[in-house]
Scaffold this active site. Structure first.
Site, PDB file in Angstrom:
ATOM      1  N   GLY A  45       0.812  -1.219   0.000  1.00 21.81           N
ATOM      2  CA  GLY A  45       0.000   0.000   0.000  1.00 21.81           C
ATOM      3  C   GLY A  45       0.839   1.260   0.000  1.00 21.81           C
ATOM      4  O   GLY A  45       2.027   1.228  -0.317  1.00 21.81           O
ATOM      5  N   LEU A  72       0.425   3.626  -2.095  1.00 24.39           N
ATOM      6  CA  LEU A  72       0.797   3.457  -3.502  1.00 24.39           C
ATOM      7  C   LEU A  72       1.366   4.734  -4.122  1.00 24.39           C
ATOM      8  O   LEU A  72       0.924   5.837  -3.812  1.00 24.39           O
ATOM      9  CB  LEU A  72      -0.425   3.002  -4.306  1.00 24.39           C
ATOM     10  CG  LEU A  72      -1.069   1.686  -3.840  1.00 24.39           C
ATOM     11  CD1 LEU A  72      -2.271   1.340  -4.708  1.00 24.39           C
ATOM     12  CD2 LEU A  72      -0.059   0.534  -3.842  1.00 24.39           C
ATOM     13  N   HIS A  73       2.362   4.558  -4.985  1.00 27.00           N
ATOM     14  CA  HIS A  73       2.977   5.667  -5.714  1.00 27.00           C
ATOM     15  C   HIS A  73       3.088   5.270  -7.186  1.00 27.00           C
ATOM     16  O   HIS A  73       2.679   4.168  -7.574  1.00 27.00           O
ATOM     17  CB  HIS A  73       4.344   6.013  -5.107  1.00 27.00           C
ATOM     18  CG  HIS A  73       5.238   4.822  -4.924  1.00 27.00           C
ATOM     19  ND1 HIS A  73       5.755   4.107  -5.984  1.00 27.00           N
ATOM     20  CD2 HIS A  73       5.693   4.192  -3.804  1.00 27.00           C
ATOM     21  CE1 HIS A  73       6.500   3.130  -5.544  1.00 27.00           C
ATOM     22  NE2 HIS A  73       6.470   3.133  -4.208  1.00 27.00           N
ATOM     23  N   GLY A  92       5.439   4.221  -8.938  1.00 28.13           N
ATOM     24  CA  GLY A  92       6.168   2.969  -9.177  1.00 28.13           C
ATOM     25  C   GLY A  92       5.209   1.782  -9.158  1.00 28.13           C
ATOM     26  O   GLY A  92       5.213   0.930 -10.057  1.00 28.13           O
ATOM     27  N   HIS A  93       4.353   1.752  -8.115  1.00 28.87           N
ATOM     28  CA  HIS A  93       3.342   0.687  -8.034  1.00 28.87           C
ATOM     29  C   HIS A  93       2.412   0.758  -9.244  1.00 28.87           C
ATOM     30  O   HIS A  93       2.079  -0.252  -9.854  1.00 28.87           O
ATOM     31  CB  HIS A  93       2.474   0.849  -6.780  1.00 28.87           C
ATOM     32  CG  HIS A  93       3.190   0.664  -5.481  1.00 28.87           C
ATOM     33  ND1 HIS A  93       3.316   1.680  -4.565  1.00 28.87           N
ATOM     34  CD2 HIS A  93       3.784  -0.420  -4.922  1.00 28.87           C
ATOM     35  CE1 HIS A  93       3.956   1.238  -3.492  1.00 28.87           C
ATOM     36  NE2 HIS A  93       4.262  -0.034  -3.684  1.00 28.87           N
ATOM     37  N   GLN A 104      14.626  -9.567  -3.503  1.00 26.08           N
ATOM     38  CA  GLN A 104      13.301 -10.173  -3.313  1.00 26.08           C
ATOM     39  C   GLN A 104      12.828 -10.838  -4.603  1.00 26.08           C
ATOM     40  O   GLN A 104      12.341 -11.977  -4.598  1.00 26.08           O
ATOM     41  CB  GLN A 104      12.318  -9.087  -2.881  1.00 26.08           C
ATOM     42  CG  GLN A 104      10.854  -9.486  -2.934  1.00 26.08           C
ATOM     43  CD  GLN A 104       9.953  -8.397  -2.390  1.00 26.08           C
ATOM     44  OE1 GLN A 104       9.809  -8.264  -1.182  1.00 26.08           O
ATOM     45  NE2 GLN A 104       9.327  -7.620  -3.251  1.00 26.08           N
ATOM     46  N   SER A 162       9.416   5.215  -3.357  1.00 27.82           N
ATOM     47  CA  SER A 162       9.192   4.278  -2.256  1.00 27.82           C
ATOM     48  C   SER A 162       8.137   4.871  -1.332  1.00 27.82           C
ATOM     49  O   SER A 162       8.101   6.100  -1.135  1.00 27.82           O
ATOM     50  CB  SER A 162      10.495   4.081  -1.476  1.00 27.82           C
ATOM     51  OG  SER A 162      10.221   3.488  -0.227  1.00 27.82           O
ATOM     52  N   SER A 163       7.323   4.005  -0.763  1.00 27.70           N
ATOM     53  CA  SER A 163       6.319   4.481   0.205  1.00 27.70           C
ATOM     54  C   SER A 163       7.012   5.171   1.372  1.00 27.70           C
ATOM     55  O   SER A 163       6.462   6.078   1.987  1.00 27.70           O
ATOM     56  CB  SER A 163       5.500   3.298   0.729  1.00 27.70           C
ATOM     57  OG  SER A 163       4.976   2.563  -0.346  1.00 27.70           O
ATOM     58  N   ARG A 164       8.233   4.730   1.690  1.00 32.46           N
ATOM     59  CA  ARG A 164       8.955   5.288   2.841  1.00 32.46           C
ATOM     60  C   ARG A 164       9.433   6.722   2.583  1.00 32.46           C
ATOM     61  O   ARG A 164       9.768   7.430   3.530  1.00 32.46           O
ATOM     62  CB  ARG A 164      10.145   4.406   3.195  1.00 32.46           C
ATOM     63  CG  ARG A 164       9.753   3.067   3.796  1.00 32.46           C
ATOM     64  CD  ARG A 164      10.993   2.295   4.215  1.00 32.46           C
ATOM     65  NE  ARG A 164      10.677   1.153   5.058  1.00 32.46           N
ATOM     66  CZ  ARG A 164      10.437  -0.067   4.588  1.00 32.46           C
ATOM     67  NH1 ARG A 164      10.490  -0.300   3.302  1.00 32.46           N
ATOM     68  NH2 ARG A 164      10.149  -1.055   5.417  1.00 32.46           N
TER      69      ARG A 164
HETATM   70  P1  AMP Z   1       5.988  -2.443  -1.656  1.00 29.53           P
HETATM   71  O1  AMP Z   1       4.609  -1.891  -1.545  1.00 29.53           O
HETATM   72  O2  AMP Z   1       7.071  -1.457  -1.330  1.00 29.53           O
HETATM   73  O3  AMP Z   1       6.150  -3.767  -0.967  1.00 29.53           O
HETATM   74  O4  AMP Z   1       6.200  -2.740  -3.204  1.00 29.53           O
HETATM   75  C1  AMP Z   1       5.312  -3.558  -3.926  1.00 29.53           C
HETATM   76  C2  AMP Z   1       5.962  -3.913  -5.233  1.00 29.53           C
HETATM   77  O5  AMP Z   1       6.244  -2.730  -5.954  1.00 29.53           O
HETATM   78  C3  AMP Z   1       7.300  -4.647  -5.054  1.00 29.53           C
HETATM   79  O6  AMP Z   1       7.409  -5.647  -6.030  1.00 29.53           O
HETATM   80  C4  AMP Z   1       8.301  -3.555  -5.253  1.00 29.53           C
HETATM   81  O7  AMP Z   1       9.552  -4.027  -5.733  1.00 29.53           O
HETATM   82  C5  AMP Z   1       7.614  -2.703  -6.278  1.00 29.53           C
HETATM   83  N1  AMP Z   1       8.117  -1.329  -6.238  1.00 29.53           N
HETATM   84  C6  AMP Z   1       8.183  -0.517  -5.161  1.00 29.53           C
HETATM   85  N2  AMP Z   1       8.741   0.659  -5.495  1.00 29.53           N
HETATM   86  C7  AMP Z   1       9.053   0.588  -6.818  1.00 29.53           C
HETATM   87  C8  AMP Z   1       9.669   1.477  -7.753  1.00 29.53           C
HETATM   88  N3  AMP Z   1      10.108   2.673  -7.398  1.00 29.53           N
HETATM   89  N4  AMP Z   1       9.819   1.038  -9.030  1.00 29.53           N
HETATM   90  C9  AMP Z   1       9.376  -0.191  -9.394  1.00 29.53           C
HETATM   91  N5  AMP Z   1       8.809  -1.069  -8.558  1.00 29.53           N
HETATM   92  C10 AMP Z   1       8.646  -0.691  -7.289  1.00 29.53           C
END
Ligand code: AMP
Length: 280
Positions: free
Chosen positions: A30, A32-33, A35-36, A153, A185-187
């Site tokens: 969640g 979400l940005h 990237g997601h 991962q 990144s969500s962070r």
């Molecule tokens: P997360 O919500 O951070 O666990 O990410 C969910 C999925 O989105 C994971 O497969 C991450 O590798 C991918 N993801 C997160 N940030 C990015 C990004 N900046 N670019 C591409 N994929 C991303």
């Protein structure tokens, strides 16, 4: 867009989908940005139907503080998912997934989990393996999408699918970045202005590493990156590694026939950021 909160309801939904339709799964935590969303858009192109899971998985966090501070923005997430035409969303609670027994299964990932993220976040990949395997069993997707942002991962999930002979295609998605190069990144939302301004050093260092990769030895490159980080008060380097993409073991001598990537984890205050880049 259908939203499911229970394991039973999402299982039923999957078993009601006609076999001729492909189902793409995008697992997320969640907040979400773009990237997601880029991953979800790719999944929409490659599948008849797409399901996004939103679950901040407690077993993959090694620090309670990181888990408790993880951003949660469910209402905004649902709006964004509607906008990209997502078909299904699965938002379970921890109890729904773990039945009040919040522990990980133990996995053999052929040693891929012993370095970098695995070394610095104890138990992290057993937690990831546990939730991803459960999502695969419950949802039974045709394809599952993972970002190269979490490259270790991605390799670990590919290995799990191979070792267990699961009939799921794992699709790798390129890293999405802010204009200044910081990996989305969500962070990132937890960074203050000074930290946010300093954070692009991570990607700049990776780019520099790529430039130096074929000219200099590993010790030179490591010292160079170390020094850059030491000069920056807002970022503490946790690790910098150049690794073979298949084994993820640290590169000592470079074999021109193999592929390598550089990896960085760094703290900005209590916020932990990771990024990586292909070197050849
Ligand atoms: P997360 O919500 O951070 O666990 O990410 C969910 C999925 O989105 C994971 O497969 C991450 O590798 C991918 N993801 C997160 N940030 C990015 C990004 N900046 N670019 C591409 N994929 C991303």
């Amino acid at each position: 867009m259908k939203v499911f909160k229970t394991v039973d309801s999402v299982k039923r939904n999957s078993s009601n989908i006609d076999e001729k339709f492909s189902l793409g799964l995008v697992p997320t935590m969640g907040a979400l940005h773009e990237g997601h969303l880029s991953i979800i858009k790719k999944a929409k192109i490659e599948n008849d139907l797409v399901i996004v899971s939103i679950f901040v998985n407690p077993t993959q966090f090694d620090k309670a503080e990181d888990l408790n501070n993880y951003p949660v923005t469910i209402n905004t997430d649902l709006k964004l998912l509607e906008e990209v035409d997502c078909d299904f969303v699965f938002i379970p609670t921890a109890d729904e997934i773990y039945n009040s027994n919040i522990v990980s299964e133990k996995f053999d990932f052929n040693g891929l989990d012993k370095v970098m993220e695995g070394e610095h976040r104890k138990g992290h990949f057993d937690g990831v393996g546990t939730i991803v395997k459960m999502l695969f069993e419950i949802i039974k997707p045709t394809r599952a999408y993972f970002g190269e942002k979490d490259f270790q991962q991605l390799q670990i999930i590919k290995t799990m699918v191979e070792l267990k002979g699961l009939p799921i295609q794992i699709v790798a998605c390129e890293i999405f970045r802010e204009k200044d190069g910081l990996a989305m990144s969500s962070r990132n939302t937890r960074l203050n202005d000074a930290q946010r301004n300093a954070a692009p050093l991570i990607y700049r260092s990776l780019l520099k590493c790529k430039e130096l990769f074929l000219e200099k030895d590993m010790t030179f490159i490591k010292d160079y990156i170390d020094t850059k980080f030491k000069k920056n008060a807002s970022l503490q380097l946790e690790y910098f590694e150049i690794a073979n993409v298949k084994t993820l073991s640290p590169a000592i001598d470079i074999d021109k026939n193999e592929k390598y990537r550089a990896f960085i984890a760094a703290f900005s205050g209590s916020v932990r950021l990771i990024d990586n880049i292909a070197l050849n």
